[in-house]
Structure formats: structure tokens, C-alpha cells
Write a protein that holds these residues in place. Structure first.
Motif, PDB file in Angstrom:
ATOM      1  N   SER A 102      -4.455  33.521  57.200  1.00  4.44           N
ATOM      2  CA  SER A 102      -5.101  32.860  56.100  1.00  4.44           C
ATOM      3  C   SER A 102      -5.592  31.421  56.818  1.00  4.44           C
ATOM      4  O   SER A 102      -6.837  31.015  56.504  1.00  4.44           O
TER       5      SER A 102
ATOM      6  N   THR B 246      -9.549  29.926  57.488  1.00  4.21           N
ATOM      7  CA  THR B 246     -10.022  28.826  56.724  1.00  4.21           C
ATOM      8  C   THR B 246     -10.610  27.831  57.594  1.00  4.21           C
ATOM      9  O   THR B 246     -11.752  27.202  57.476  1.00  4.21           O
TER      10      THR B 246
ATOM     11  N   ILE C   1     -13.721  23.194  49.296  1.00  3.99           N
ATOM     12  CA  ILE C   1     -12.538  24.311  49.171  1.00  3.99           C
ATOM     13  C   ILE C   1     -11.831  23.767  47.978  1.00  3.99           C
ATOM     14  O   ILE C   1     -11.566  22.867  47.478  1.00  3.99           O
TER      15      ILE C   1
ATOM     16  N   PHE D 238      -8.559  25.004  46.039  1.00  2.73           N
ATOM     17  CA  PHE D 238      -7.236  25.297  46.134  1.00  2.73           C
ATOM     18  C   PHE D 238      -6.873  25.680  44.724  1.00  2.73           C
ATOM     19  O   PHE D 238      -6.328  24.844  43.824  1.00  2.73           O
TER      20      PHE D 238
ATOM     21  N   ASP E 190      -4.336  27.246  41.650  1.00  2.00           N
ATOM     22  CA  ASP E 190      -3.017  27.294  41.456  1.00  2.00           C
ATOM     23  C   ASP E 190      -2.811  28.381  40.291  1.00  2.00           C
ATOM     24  O   ASP E 190      -3.182  28.301  39.285  1.00  2.00           O
TER      25      ASP E 190
ATOM     26  N   VAL F 165      -1.320  32.464  46.337  1.00  2.00           N
ATOM     27  CA  VAL F 165      -2.142  31.213  46.501  1.00  2.00           C
ATOM     28  C   VAL F 165      -3.461  31.608  46.846  1.00  2.00           C
ATOM     29  O   VAL F 165      -3.624  32.800  47.414  1.00  2.00           O
ATOM     30  N   THR F 166      -4.596  31.080  46.109  1.00  2.00           N
ATOM     31  CA  THR F 166      -5.994  31.701  46.357  1.00  2.00           C
ATOM     32  C   THR F 166      -6.821  30.275  46.648  1.00  2.00           C
ATOM     33  O   THR F 166      -6.478  29.070  46.058  1.00  2.00           O
ATOM     34  N   THR F 167      -7.749  30.411  47.625  1.00  2.00           N
ATOM     35  CA  THR F 167      -8.825  29.397  47.978  1.00  2.00           C
ATOM     36  C   THR F 167      -9.946  30.098  47.865  1.00  2.00           C
ATOM     37  O   THR F 167     -10.231  31.111  48.281  1.00  2.00           O
TER      38      THR F 167
ATOM     39  N   LEU G 117     -13.844  29.019  49.269  1.00  2.03           N
ATOM     40  CA  LEU G 117     -14.689  28.154  50.392  1.00  2.03           C
ATOM     41  C   LEU G 117     -15.912  28.419  50.363  1.00  2.03           C
ATOM     42  O   LEU G 117     -16.388  29.854  50.672  1.00  2.03           O
TER      43      LEU G 117
ATOM     44  N   THR H   2      -4.995  22.629  40.177  1.00  2.00           N
ATOM     45  CA  THR H   2      -6.079  23.035  41.053  1.00  2.00           C
ATOM     46  C   THR H   2      -6.665  21.810  41.740  1.00  2.00           C
ATOM     47  O   THR H   2      -7.246  20.902  40.790  1.00  2.00           O
TER      48      THR H   2
ATOM     49  N   HIS I 275      -4.626  17.806  51.222  1.00  2.05           N
ATOM     50  CA  HIS I 275      -4.129  18.719  50.305  1.00  2.05           C
ATOM     51  C   HIS I 275      -3.266  19.592  51.346  1.00  2.05           C
ATOM     52  O   HIS I 275      -3.456  19.953  52.312  1.00  2.05           O
TER      53      HIS I 275
ATOM     54  N   HIS J 100      -1.631  22.913  52.193  1.00  2.00           N
ATOM     55  CA  HIS J 100      -1.905  24.310  51.701  1.00  2.00           C
ATOM     56  C   HIS J 100      -1.253  25.220  52.934  1.00  2.00           C
ATOM     57  O   HIS J 100      -1.542  25.041  54.032  1.00  2.00           O
TER      58      HIS J 100
END
Length: 380
Positions: free
Chosen positions: A103, A107, A123, A125, A127, A216-218, A220, A256, A284, A286
Motif C-alpha cells: 500500500s 501511494t 491525500i 487519511f 479513520d 485504514v483507508t486513503t 489520493l 481524518t 502524517h 501512515h
């Protein structure tokens, strides 16, 4: 049987025969044993005040036999999903040949590529709040059916998921038995796969690049036009909010963060998620790596150096008390993994960062080989 008599072959095969018998019985009845679905939860204090429930991490203990049979279920369901390519490729959690580095590399590659093309990137991030506890059992069965799982396998999975119970064990105190209608046990084998299936449709109608690892979700997205960049991310955040309300998954806007990476000092409008302004950040953490908005790994390496030197100083405190091979084993198991994790991510760091990490490595080597503390690090 006498004590000095060699064990009979049938005697040694009895546990295996019993296991096969129970396996066939469960498969034929399509019913998961109720006693295997009772979990013992032990709360472990993480940080902060011990009187706050949120400061505890629940550790779930399940019967060993249930995990053996869940391995059988996991193998068949996961093989089916991979063979038919039903899992989204940008989810790296709980999958073979995937890790946090998968991951992170995706990114970083996208960000560097956009930066070289003179594009601005943002990006988000995201939560999730108690993501594993939010898995609705009825919705999970529905999603299993949508993926083509039916018949006896679906009945067995339904029996495994529904009517689970748990007790909380704190010291010598034990709570009453409670049944749960949502959530997957994190100590089980099928639990992570169930969560993977539950969030498998999260990328539907998402225009930006979305990346997942467990909870965890991002998001971009890169673009030259700041207005278009803001429009795409705003629309995707609205889509994620509708998805979360539909499937009872809670995102926490307060935790977030949004990071903007650009060569230009353009003003980017604030992003909203569930009518809450998302906070902008310059750095941040990550998946264990500290991202910086100027694509510098200096802060990450400084934190890594501090963490490693703390461990090396502990190694120095008993360096003369244990054999050298024991010191080497401690280094390989406790210190070297800290160096190795994510090193392909910050491989392009500056020379100062490389020298800082090399100095820490040589300090550990001096302790292991028995050099004096004032011995020079360089060889002439």
C-alpha cells in the motif's frame, strides 16, 4: 497398555480420526458448534487513564479446534475469491503477497509521479471507528451471496458468523455471557477475511485513487486545477459517507487528516466530510511511515533513529553480561526489523539521513563485537 509397551498405531491415530470425524459431521450438518463460537475477551491497557474503557485493547481468545476448522473455511473461500478475481486490487490487508509496504509503495509512486508531472496532489487519511466491530452479520451474508457464495458453504459460514457470544475476563472477575449481532472476532481466522469481504465494494463510484489496509483507508487524487481537484475529492467523500451509512460503518472526521503535496503555493479549499471540516496537516504517520508535505523523509528518519537508539542503549546496558551470540540474536529480532521496515520507502533520503542510520548500525555492531564505547566508527 503397559508403560513399557510401544504405542499401538491406532492409538496414535485416534486424535486424527476424531478430527476427521468432527470435520465430516460439521460439513454434513452445516452447523458450526456453539461452544466454538464463545470468545473470551481480555482487555489490555494501551495508554492513558486506566479508568477509561477506550484506552483498552480487547484480546479475543477462541477454542483451538475452532481455529483449525476456520482454516479450512478460509482456504476454500479465499481461493474462490482469488481465482475469480473478486477482491479489489487496491486492498492490501489480509491477502497473500500483500503487506503494508504494498500500500505504501503504491501511494508513494503515485505521489512522486504526480510531483514530477507538476501536478498537485491531496491525500485524505480516513479513520474508521471500531471498524471490525461494525460488521453487520446480515449485511455480510448478503455480500457473500453477491460474490456467488451459496449452498452448503454459505450455510456453514452463516452458522459460523451468527449467534456468537463472548465473556470478558478481567483478573479473576468474569462477566456474564452476552450474544453479539455485529462484529467479527479479531482473534479468529475467518474474521479478517469477513472484514475484507465487507469492505470490498467501498471503491464503487470512487473517482480518486483509493487504497485500503485493514481499517485504514486513503484517498489520493492529483490534478493541475485546484478547483477540479477539490471537486473530485468532495464528491468521493460524499460517496464514502453514503456507503458508510448504508453499511453501518463509522468514519471519524475528527481523526481524518488531509495533506497537500505540490510544487506551487496554491490555496486549496477545505474539504468537508459529513459536514465537518477536515484538518490540514504537514505531516502524517501512515502505516508506520511519516509522510511530509515536501516529500522529505528527514522527520521520519529522526524519529526512527530515536526509536532505534533507545533499543541500542538497552542492549549496551547488558552488553558485558551475556554472550556475543545472544547479543546478535537480540539485535536481529528486536532492532534490525525496525531498520528494515519501510526502508524501500525512504530509500531516496538525503545523505545526512543515511549517515544517521549508518551510525546507529555501527553503534550496535560495536556492542555486539565487544568494542569499547570510544572506539572509532570508521576503519583506517
Amino acid at each position: 497398555m503397559l508403560l513399557n509397551e510401544p504405542p499401538h498405531e491406532n492409538f496414535l491415530r485416534t486424535p486424527l480420526l476424531l478430527s476427521v470425524f468432527f470435520l465430516k459431521l460439521i460439513l454434513s450438518s452445516e452447523v458450526f458448534p456453539t461452544s466454538w463460537k464463545t470468545a473470551t475477551v481480555i482487555p489490555i491497557h494501551k495508554t492513558g487513564s486506566p479508568t477509561v474503557v477506550q484506552n483498552y485493547r480487547p484480546i479475543t481468545l477462541l477454542p483451538s479446534l475452532s481455529k483449525v476448522f476456520e482454516n479450512f473455511l478460509h482456504k476454500h473461500v479465499y481461493s474462490y475469491l482469488e481465482y475469480h478475481k473478486l477482491l479489489i486490487p487496491n486492498n492490501s490487508g489480509f491477502r497473500k503477497k500483500h503487506s503494508t509496504l504494498t500500500s505504501l509503495l503504491g501511494t508513494c509512486h503515485s505521489v512522486y509521479q504526480a510531483y514530477d508531472s507538476n501536478l498537485s496532489s491531496r491525500i485524505v487519511f480516513l479513520d474508521k471507528s471500531k471498524a471490525f466491530d461494525r460488521v453487520d452479520h446480515i449485511c455480510l451474508i448478503f455480500k457473500l451471496q453477491q460474490l456467488g457464495i451459496d449452498g452448503s458453504l454459505l450455510n456453514l459460514l452463516s452458522s459460523c458468523i451468527f449467534r456468537r457470544s463472548q465473556v470478558v475476563l478481567l483478573g479473576r472477575s468474569r462477566s456474564d455471557l452476552k450474544y453479539t449481532n455485529c462484529g467479527v472476532p479479531q482473534g479468529s481466522v475467518v474474521g479478517p477475511l469477513s472484514f475484507l469481504i465487507y469492505v470490498n465494494d467501498i471503491a464503487t463510484n470512487i473517482k480518486a485513487s483509493i487504497s485500503l489496509f485493514a481499517d485504514v483507508t486513503t484517498l489520493l487524487h492529483s490534478d493541475k486545477c485546484t478547483v477540479h481537484l477539490h471537486s473530485v475529492l468532495t464528491q468521493d467523500l460524499c460517496t464514502l459517507h453514503r456507503w458508510s451509512e448504508l453499511w453501518n460503518v463509522t468514519f471519524n472526521p475528527q481523526k481524518t487528516a488531509v495533506m497537500t503535496i505540490s510544487k506551487y503555493r496554491n490555496d486549496h479549499p477545505p474539504l468537508l466530510f459529513n459536514k465537518t471540516h477536515l484538518s490540514e496537516t504537514d505531516r502524517h504517520k501512515h502505516l508506520g511511515s511519516l509522510f511530509h508535505h515536501i516529500l522529505s523523509w528527514h522527520t521520519h528518519i529522526v524519529n526512527l533513529h530515536h526509536k532505534v537508539m533507545t533499543k541500542i542503549n538497552r542492549l549496551r546496558s547488558f552488553g558485558n553480561l551475556v554472550p556475543r551470540h545472544v547479543l546478535l540474536t537480540i539485535y536481529k529480532t528486536n532492532i534490525l526489523p525496525v531498520f528494515d521496515y519501510g526502508n524501500i520507502i525512504y530509500d531516496n533520503c538525503c545523505d545526512y539521513g543515511n549517515r544517521m542510520l549508518d551510525k546507529a548500525q555501527l553503534s550496535a555492531a560495536k556492542i555486539i563485537v565487544g568494542c569499547l564505547k570510544l572506539h572509532p566508527l570508521t576503519m583506517y
